[in-house]
Design a protein around this motif. Structure first.
Motif, PDB file in Angstrom:
ATOM      1  N   ARG A 235       0.815  -1.214   0.000  1.00  0.00           N
ATOM      2  CA  ARG A 235       0.000   0.000   0.000  1.00  0.00           C
ATOM      3  C   ARG A 235       0.851   1.267   0.000  1.00  0.00           C
ATOM      4  O   ARG A 235       0.420   2.312  -0.485  1.00  0.00           O
ATOM      5  CB  ARG A 235      -0.951   0.024   1.199  1.00  0.00           C
ATOM      6  CG  ARG A 235      -1.999  -1.079   1.154  1.00  0.00           C
ATOM      7  CD  ARG A 235      -3.001  -0.975   2.289  1.00  0.00           C
ATOM      8  NE  ARG A 235      -3.897   0.157   2.135  1.00  0.00           N
ATOM      9  CZ  ARG A 235      -3.959   1.200   2.962  1.00  0.00           C
ATOM     10  NH1 ARG A 235      -3.148   1.258   4.015  1.00  0.00           N
ATOM     11  NH2 ARG A 235      -4.816   2.174   2.750  1.00  0.00           N
ATOM     12  N   SER A 236       2.069   1.175   0.516  1.00  0.00           N
ATOM     13  CA  SER A 236       2.931   2.365   0.532  1.00  0.00           C
ATOM     14  C   SER A 236       3.848   2.437  -0.683  1.00  0.00           C
ATOM     15  O   SER A 236       4.191   3.540  -1.131  1.00  0.00           O
ATOM     16  CB  SER A 236       3.767   2.406   1.815  1.00  0.00           C
ATOM     17  OG  SER A 236       4.642   1.300   1.893  1.00  0.00           O
ATOM     18  N   ARG A 237       4.239   1.316  -1.246  1.00  0.00           N
ATOM     19  CA  ARG A 237       5.220   1.308  -2.338  1.00  0.00           C
ATOM     20  C   ARG A 237       4.662   0.788  -3.650  1.00  0.00           C
ATOM     21  O   ARG A 237       5.350   0.829  -4.668  1.00  0.00           O
ATOM     22  CB  ARG A 237       6.437   0.461  -1.937  1.00  0.00           C
ATOM     23  CG  ARG A 237       7.026   0.825  -0.587  1.00  0.00           C
ATOM     24  CD  ARG A 237       7.567   2.252  -0.542  1.00  0.00           C
ATOM     25  NE  ARG A 237       7.790   2.714   0.808  1.00  0.00           N
ATOM     26  CZ  ARG A 237       8.837   2.425   1.566  1.00  0.00           C
ATOM     27  NH1 ARG A 237       9.778   1.625   1.085  1.00  0.00           N
ATOM     28  NH2 ARG A 237       8.950   2.916   2.777  1.00  0.00           N
ATOM     29  N   GLY A 238       3.457   0.243  -3.658  1.00  0.00           N
ATOM     30  CA  GLY A 238       2.886  -0.301  -4.871  1.00  0.00           C
ATOM     31  C   GLY A 238       3.342  -1.720  -5.132  1.00  0.00           C
ATOM     32  O   GLY A 238       3.968  -2.377  -4.290  1.00  0.00           O
ATOM     33  N   LEU A 239       3.011  -2.225  -6.312  1.00  0.00           N
ATOM     34  CA  LEU A 239       3.465  -3.548  -6.738  1.00  0.00           C
ATOM     35  C   LEU A 239       4.945  -3.507  -7.064  1.00  0.00           C
ATOM     36  O   LEU A 239       5.518  -2.444  -7.345  1.00  0.00           O
ATOM     37  CB  LEU A 239       2.696  -3.995  -7.976  1.00  0.00           C
ATOM     38  CG  LEU A 239       1.174  -4.060  -7.887  1.00  0.00           C
ATOM     39  CD1 LEU A 239       0.580  -4.353  -9.259  1.00  0.00           C
ATOM     40  CD2 LEU A 239       0.731  -5.098  -6.876  1.00  0.00           C
ATOM     41  N   THR A 240       5.566  -4.673  -7.088  1.00  0.00           N
ATOM     42  CA  THR A 240       6.973  -4.736  -7.484  1.00  0.00           C
ATOM     43  C   THR A 240       7.167  -4.150  -8.880  1.00  0.00           C
ATOM     44  O   THR A 240       8.125  -3.405  -9.126  1.00  0.00           O
ATOM     45  CB  THR A 240       7.475  -6.191  -7.448  1.00  0.00           C
ATOM     46  OG1 THR A 240       7.193  -6.744  -6.157  1.00  0.00           O
ATOM     47  CG2 THR A 240       8.969  -6.258  -7.704  1.00  0.00           C
ATOM     48  N   ILE A 241       6.262  -4.442  -9.819  1.00  0.00           N
ATOM     49  CA  ILE A 241       6.416  -3.925 -11.180  1.00  0.00           C
ATOM     50  C   ILE A 241       6.343  -2.407 -11.238  1.00  0.00           C
ATOM     51  O   ILE A 241       6.870  -1.795 -12.183  1.00  0.00           O
ATOM     52  CB  ILE A 241       5.378  -4.513 -12.150  1.00  0.00           C
ATOM     53  CG1 ILE A 241       3.948  -4.233 -11.676  1.00  0.00           C
ATOM     54  CG2 ILE A 241       5.607  -5.987 -12.366  1.00  0.00           C
ATOM     55  CD1 ILE A 241       2.882  -4.603 -12.697  1.00  0.00           C
ATOM     56  N   ASP A 242       5.731  -1.770 -10.246  1.00  0.00           N
ATOM     57  CA  ASP A 242       5.621  -0.321 -10.257  1.00  0.00           C
ATOM     58  C   ASP A 242       6.953   0.348  -9.975  1.00  0.00           C
ATOM     59  O   ASP A 242       7.086   1.571 -10.169  1.00  0.00           O
ATOM     60  CB  ASP A 242       4.569   0.132  -9.246  1.00  0.00           C
ATOM     61  CG  ASP A 242       3.179  -0.402  -9.571  1.00  0.00           C
ATOM     62  OD1 ASP A 242       2.934  -0.723 -10.744  1.00  0.00           O
ATOM     63  OD2 ASP A 242       2.359  -0.511  -8.636  1.00  0.00           O
TER      64      ASP A 242
END
Length: 498
Positions: free
Chosen positions: A148-155
């Motif tokens: 929720r703070s950093r997004g998905l790994t792909i992001d």
């Protein structure tokens, strides 16, 4: 060595493992499936990946690609074909400490990545189990403890290096080969072999980890209150729930991870969760991030965790949806569920920016059953919830087929994925099992596949980022936080440790 594998090129000498080799038993299978490939190739560099593809094509053998082998579908191995195992391409290098730019090879495990980045105070949010491979999880999406703070790994991926089916090495980013760059962020299975990623790591040394066990009310209100808490929580809070029946009760084993460097900041974000139901156990600790994905997780994958898993993404959780999830656990079929928070930073990204199109949902729900239960039990348990789901995530689907493809890559996203898979792999060398409906799980050699790693249900039903279902089907109740190299235990359907 079989006749089909007799003509190994000089460039691959010593890198092929066949039946009879003492290493074969450790390399033949995946975490969820026992397989019998004709051979396993262990390239040490990109040039050997190119040679491995060319060799497999010349021999007309099915290809499976494995980064970690944690994919639930088992398609990172096969029967009678070749497995290109990337585990020796495992280097992690900080390219620019100030910006956090790092280069990670696809065969690295997330425990190794966390360990390598810790001295720099950097993290990449990535699944929930240290043994998951970078390549499989990242090409599928990557739902991690800081989602929720950093997004998905792909992001956080800024560039990729991909070997295409014709042996061409391509570097893709937002300006160079943008279509390929779009594709491998969420639908990498049919594009080629991603050998390395450049990612933007972020600063984080410690995290607050709260572990709770709560008794869930039969009418679903406790689940709904959990979802409401997450919807209102600061983005620094991400959480996972394992929901399982125990006797006449239904328990929620919760792991909440706060992207905070002190307990003073972490505790207030966790407090609302303490009031959602009858609290049986609770503790909150401050831990270094690598404790969530420790090197203690590293182990060979030898088919030790059989199970059947599916999933759905939800936008909020109303009364009817919560009741449907409770019935999945307590009614016929008796699945183990894991609920993972998404939303937050995940939803900052446009739905068409990557091949992962699910940018408005808040919750990922993963359902698993374990032997002797199988497909029929899972379908029975999941039926009520399935109609309320809005999309699905590739890394938590153990039965890849065209119906799953439609849920994972809906509408125009699916059409674009198909179009680009045909463009970059016109001969279908890496054809995904999502198109054919065949995988090693059915005993049929997949035409080829990429490990879905990972990302994956948790150790004993655990759907979280690691993506592995549980061995016993019962999550541990301890609620004790990870220490001495052990990962957080609640929030993952736990398996018996090896």
């Amino acid at each position: 060595m079989s006749a089909a594998l007799a003509r190994v090129p000089q460039s691959l000498t010593g890198q092929l493992v066949t039946p009879g080799d003492r290493r074969y038993a450790q390399l033949r299978s995946t975490y969820t499936t026992t397989a019998s490939p004709a051979g396993v190739l262990l390239p040490k560099n990109t040039a050997q990946v190119v040679a491995a593809i060319q060799y497999a094509r010349e021999q007309r053998l099915p290809i499976a690609v494995r980064s970690g082998g944690h994919g639930l579908s088992g398609v990172s191995s096969n029967n009678g074909g070749l497995v290109i195992d990337l585990s020796m391409l495992n280097r992690v290098r900080v390219l620019d400490e100030r910006s956090g730019l790092v280069r990670v090879e696809a065969g690295a495990r997330w425990a190794n990545v966390a360990s390598a980045l810790a001295p720099y105070g950097l993290v990449v949010s990535s699944g929930d189990y240290g043994n998951v491979g970078v390549g499989g999880l990242t090409t599928g999406g990557g739902v991690g403890w800081l989602v929720r703070s950093r997004g998905l790994t792909i992001d956080r991926v800024r560039a990729v290096e991909v070997v295409l089916a014709d042996g061409t090495l391509v570097r893709a980013d937002a300006e160079h080969e943008p279509e390929l760059f779009w594709l491998v962020r969420g639908a990498g299975a049919g594009a080629g072999i991603v050998v390395a990623f450049e990612m933007e790591a972020t600063e984080q040394r410690n995290v607050g980890v709260a572990q709770l066990v709560v008794e869930a009310h039969p009418d679903g209100r406790t689940l709904r209150e959990w979802a409401d808490c997450l919807a209102q929580a600061p983005r620094e809070l991400s959480a996972a729930v394992v929901l399982f029946a125990e006797g006449r009760s239904t328990l929620m084993s919760i792991t909440a991870v706060v992207a905070a460097e002190s307990l003073r900041r972490a505790r207030p974000m966790v407090e609302p969760l303490l009031a959602i139901g009858k609290l049986l156990e609770h503790r909150t600790d401050l831990l270094p991030y690598p404790a969530l994905v420790p090197t203690a997780h590293l182990h060979p994958n030898v088919g030790q965790q059989r199970g059947t898993t599916t999933n759905g993404l939800f936008t909020g959780l109303d009364d009817a949806g919560a009741r449907a999830l409770m019935r999945a656990v307590t009614g016929p079929g008796r699945a183990v569920l894991q609920l993972r928070s998404v939303g937050g930073a995940v939803n900052d990204v446009a739905a068409d920016a990557t091949a992962y199109a699910h940018r408005h949902q808040d919750i990922l729900v993963v359902a698993s059953v374990f032997p002797p239960q199988g497909d029929a039990a899972l379908d029975t348990a999941w039926r009520g919830a399935a109609g309320r789901a809005d999309g699905a995530y590739v890394n938590f689907e153990s039965r890849p087929d065209p119906a799953a493809f439609a849920r994972i890559y809906p509408g125009e996203t699916g059409a674009r994925v198909r179009r680009l898979w045909r463009r970059y792999d016109p001969d279908a060398v890496f054809r995904s099992a999502l198109l054919t409906g065949q995988s090693a799980r059915s005993g049929q050699p997949a035409r080829s596949a990429r490990s879905a790693g990972s990302g994956q249900p948790a150790r004993s039903g655990q759907p979280a980022g690691s993506g592995q279902p549980a061995r016993s089907g019962q999550p541990a109740r301890s609620g004790q936080p990870a220490r001495s190299g052990q990962s957080a235990r609640s929030g993952q359907p736990h398996r018996r440790r090896r």
